[in-house]
Scaffold this active site. Structure first.
Site, PDB file in Angstrom:
ATOM      1  N   CYS A   1      -0.515  -6.158  12.226  1.00 38.69           N
ATOM      2  CA  CYS A   1       0.494  -5.105  12.197  1.00 38.69           C
ATOM      3  C   CYS A   1      -0.085  -3.859  12.849  1.00 38.69           C
ATOM      4  O   CYS A   1      -1.257  -3.537  12.632  1.00 38.69           O
ATOM      5  CB  CYS A   1       0.861  -4.827  10.731  1.00 38.69           C
ATOM      6  SG  CYS A   1       2.082  -3.538  10.513  1.00 38.69           S
TER       7      CYS A   1
ATOM      8  N   HIS B   1       9.120 -10.068   9.871  1.00 39.76           N
ATOM      9  CA  HIS B   1       8.064  -9.073   9.671  1.00 39.76           C
ATOM     10  C   HIS B   1       8.640  -7.663   9.845  1.00 39.76           C
ATOM     11  O   HIS B   1       8.379  -6.772   9.029  1.00 39.76           O
ATOM     12  CB  HIS B   1       6.932  -9.340  10.680  1.00 39.76           C
ATOM     13  CG  HIS B   1       5.807  -8.354  10.639  1.00 39.76           C
ATOM     14  ND1 HIS B   1       4.538  -8.701  10.249  1.00 39.76           N
ATOM     15  CD2 HIS B   1       5.754  -7.039  10.967  1.00 39.76           C
ATOM     16  CE1 HIS B   1       3.741  -7.622  10.328  1.00 39.76           C
ATOM     17  NE2 HIS B   1       4.465  -6.616  10.771  1.00 39.76           N
ATOM     18  N   GLU B   2       9.437  -7.474  10.900  1.00 37.43           N
ATOM     19  CA  GLU B   2       9.998  -6.139  11.168  1.00 37.43           C
ATOM     20  C   GLU B   2      11.078  -5.763  10.147  1.00 37.43           C
ATOM     21  O   GLU B   2      11.156  -4.600   9.736  1.00 37.43           O
ATOM     22  CB  GLU B   2      10.543  -6.061  12.599  1.00 37.43           C
ATOM     23  CG  GLU B   2       9.495  -6.270  13.681  1.00 37.43           C
ATOM     24  CD  GLU B   2       8.227  -5.446  13.501  1.00 37.43           C
ATOM     25  OE1 GLU B   2       8.316  -4.277  13.071  1.00 37.43           O
ATOM     26  OE2 GLU B   2       7.146  -5.982  13.776  1.00 37.43           O
TER      27      GLU B   2
ATOM     28  N   HIS C   1       9.576  -4.332   7.175  1.00 39.64           N
ATOM     29  CA  HIS C   1       9.212  -2.915   7.300  1.00 39.64           C
ATOM     30  C   HIS C   1      10.357  -1.996   6.892  1.00 39.64           C
ATOM     31  O   HIS C   1      10.114  -0.965   6.257  1.00 39.64           O
ATOM     32  CB  HIS C   1       8.793  -2.569   8.737  1.00 39.64           C
ATOM     33  CG  HIS C   1       7.361  -2.824   9.031  1.00 39.64           C
ATOM     34  ND1 HIS C   1       6.327  -2.280   8.295  1.00 39.64           N
ATOM     35  CD2 HIS C   1       6.765  -3.565   9.992  1.00 39.64           C
ATOM     36  CE1 HIS C   1       5.176  -2.671   8.790  1.00 39.64           C
ATOM     37  NE2 HIS C   1       5.405  -3.466   9.828  1.00 39.64           N
TER      38      HIS C   1
END
Length: 187
Positions: free
Chosen positions: A114, A157-158, A161
């Site tokens: 990351c 993954h994004e 966030h």
């Protein structure tokens, strides 16, 4: 232009907050943010520009990583099989949501990294191997895409966030390399 200096690192409280929904029509500032995020990813994958501006290579970036608590992500995923290096997926996604997913899970053999984490975090990060994602593009048009394997992992993954979740939250703390039977490893 976004550089590594603009990216906040783990420990910053913005990375742990659920980001705010974005309303339409988009203002110019939000449009520019999306375009700049995508440009950063493209620049970070260009060896000359990455070296010139000291950029770490990335395939995804979320607004909270820029200390902006908005539900906007950018992904630029190169096709490693294609010599022209045309991306498999290159998009700015506003208010993205996983609307369906497979029971089967997958993880990357080398784990995940990351841009907001400056250390190696060993362990498998199990995620859904297939997802259907809806989002709005920069023109405010509704989009729906189906992704599998690596692109699915990048987008999840994004999206994590913008929900205040870090990739290492998914790693089994007691046994980082232990996986359930339904998880395939992508090399």
């Amino acid at each position: 232009m976004i550089t590594m200096n603009d990216i906040i690192r783990e420990g910053n409280p913005t990375l742990r907050l659920p980001a705010e929904e974005i309303t339409f029509p988009l203002d110019e500032e939000t449009k520019k943010l999306g375009q700049d995020m995508l440009e950063f990813l493209q620049n970070s994958q260009d060896p000359e520009l990455a070296e010139k501006y000291q950029l770490r290579a990335g395939v995804g970036l979320a607004a909270p990583q820029l200390d902006i608590s908005k539900r906007i992500i950018a992904v630029h995923i190169p096709d490693m099989e294609d010599e022209t290096n045309e991306p498999i997926l290159s998009a700015v996604m506003i208010n993205p949501k996983v609307v369906s997913h497979s029971v089967q899970s997958a993880c990357l053999a080398e784990g995940e990294g990351c841009l907001s984490v400056d250390r190696e975090v060993p362990g498998y990060v199990p995620r859904h191997s297939r997802v259907t994602v809806t989002y709005l593009d920069l023109n405010g048009e509704q989009q729906k895409i189906r992704l599998k394997n690596y692109p699915a992992i990048v987008v999840q993954h994004e999206i994590d966030h913008i929900n205040g979740i870090m990739f290492y939250d998914h790693i089994n703390q007691d046994a980082p390399f232990k996986l359930d039977d339904n998880v395939s490893i992508i090399s």
